[in-house]
Design a protein around this motif. Sequence first.
Motif, mmCIF file in Angstrom:
data_model
loop_
_atom_site.group_PDB
_atom_site.id
_atom_site.type_symbol
_atom_site.label_atom_id
_atom_site.label_comp_id
_atom_site.label_asym_id
_atom_site.label_seq_id
_atom_site.Cartn_x
_atom_site.Cartn_y
_atom_site.Cartn_z
ATOM 1 N N ARG A 117 -2.441 -1.153 10.151
ATOM 2 C CA ARG A 117 -2.839 -2.721 9.808
ATOM 3 C C ARG A 117 -2.364 -3.016 8.301
ATOM 4 N N VAL A 118 -2.546 -2.074 7.421
ATOM 5 C CA VAL A 118 -2.146 -2.445 6.166
ATOM 6 C C VAL A 118 -0.614 -2.636 5.940
ATOM 7 N N VAL A 119 0.179 -1.893 7.105
ATOM 8 C CA VAL A 119 1.576 -2.115 6.723
ATOM 9 C C VAL A 119 1.919 -3.305 7.404
ATOM 10 N N ALA A 120 1.110 -3.426 8.589
ATOM 11 C CA ALA A 120 1.388 -5.122 9.344
ATOM 12 C C ALA A 120 1.091 -6.080 8.451
ATOM 13 N N ASP A 121 -0.303 -5.999 7.575
ATOM 14 C CA ASP A 121 -0.701 -7.083 6.848
ATOM 15 C C ASP A 121 0.609 -7.438 5.613
ATOM 16 N N TRP A 122 1.031 -6.222 5.156
ATOM 17 C CA TRP A 122 2.192 -6.492 4.215
ATOM 18 C C TRP A 122 3.238 -7.185 4.722
ATOM 19 N N PHE A 123 3.725 -6.900 6.028
ATOM 20 C CA PHE A 123 4.964 -7.501 6.579
ATOM 21 C C PHE A 123 4.631 -8.905 7.097
ATOM 22 N N ILE A 124 3.277 -9.202 7.508
ATOM 23 C CA ILE A 124 2.747 -10.452 7.745
ATOM 24 C C ILE A 124 3.141 -11.557 6.688
ATOM 25 N N GLY A 125 2.680 -10.901 5.348
ATOM 26 C CA GLY A 125 2.600 -11.853 4.221
ATOM 27 C C GLY A 125 4.250 -12.067 3.838
ATOM 28 N N GLU A 126 5.026 -11.064 3.996
ATOM 29 C CA GLU A 126 6.538 -11.249 3.866
ATOM 30 C C GLU A 126 7.136 -12.305 4.880
ATOM 31 N N ALA A 127 6.434 -12.360 5.996
ATOM 32 C CA ALA A 127 7.229 -13.212 7.355
ATOM 33 C C ALA A 127 6.522 -14.679 6.645
ATOM 34 N N GLY A 128 5.246 -14.762 6.306
ATOM 35 C CA GLY A 128 4.718 -15.788 5.889
ATOM 36 C C GLY A 128 5.614 -16.436 4.648
ATOM 37 N N GLN A 129 6.076 -15.809 3.737
ATOM 38 C CA GLN A 129 6.725 -16.203 2.676
ATOM 39 C C GLN A 129 8.128 -16.840 3.147
ATOM 40 N N HIS A 130 8.644 -16.183 3.905
ATOM 41 C CA HIS A 130 10.013 -16.277 4.371
ATOM 42 C C HIS A 130 10.020 -17.613 4.982
ATOM 43 N N ASN A 131 8.851 -18.223 5.697
ATOM 44 C CA ASN A 131 8.778 -19.604 6.083
ATOM 45 C C ASN A 131 9.775 -19.884 7.139
ATOM 46 N N GLY A 132 10.299 -18.903 7.840
ATOM 47 C CA GLY A 132 11.107 -19.151 9.008
ATOM 48 C C GLY A 132 10.439 -19.288 10.443
ATOM 49 N N PHE A 133 9.063 -18.749 10.317
ATOM 50 C CA PHE A 133 8.510 -18.569 11.757
ATOM 51 C C PHE A 133 7.046 -19.129 11.492
ATOM 52 N N ASP A 134 6.735 -19.379 12.871
ATOM 53 C CA ASP A 134 5.179 -19.509 13.146
ATOM 54 C C ASP A 134 4.666 -18.086 13.656
#
Length: 194
Positions: free
Chosen positions: A24-41
């Motif tokens: 979940r720690v790794v996932a939360d980092w990636f989810i943060g990156e995806a949020g910053q990317h702003n290309g996805f819901d």
Amino acid sequence: MSTTQPRPRLEVIVASTRPGRVGRVVADWFIGEAGQHNGFDVHVSDLAELNLPLLDEPHHPALRNYTKQHTKDWSATIDAADAVVFVMPEYNHSFSAPLKNAIDYLAHEWRDKPAAFVSYGGLSAGTRAVIALRPVVSMLGMMAINAQVAVPSRVHVTAEKTFVSDPALDASAKAVLDELARLAPAFKALRAAK
């Protein structure tokens, strides 16, 4: 009048269910990156929270004749996805049993969707698990992209379970997200044409 298209839905699947996991720690980092990317819901399916039992449907998944509510809910979640990222550990040179179970619940829902991998583990950073999973997602009709993120967890997850990124990991996450953003609309059109 603006005709803005909705952003593609990215389903991030957290594959580890082990107590004390770093997934979940790794996932939360990636989810943060995806949020910053702003290309996805961005949506998250944490298999530890979903707690799917071992496959308990009486009918083959290809029939889509689901009898259990947890299967219907899981089907709806994956059906709605335009792209999937598996955040996954490596167990004994392969991927986790809960992930295989979650995948095996469904058939059609995975088809014609781009997939990517964020793996983690010891020295191999989970890459052998990705090698084992690629033919499975391919058989389901998904397109596993070449870009991936491989996290040597002993380097990037502290004893306090915080994530420490670096420019190389950030760049690999961006490459994954850019490629999924490029492919997701084309695959959505392909699914719509069926």
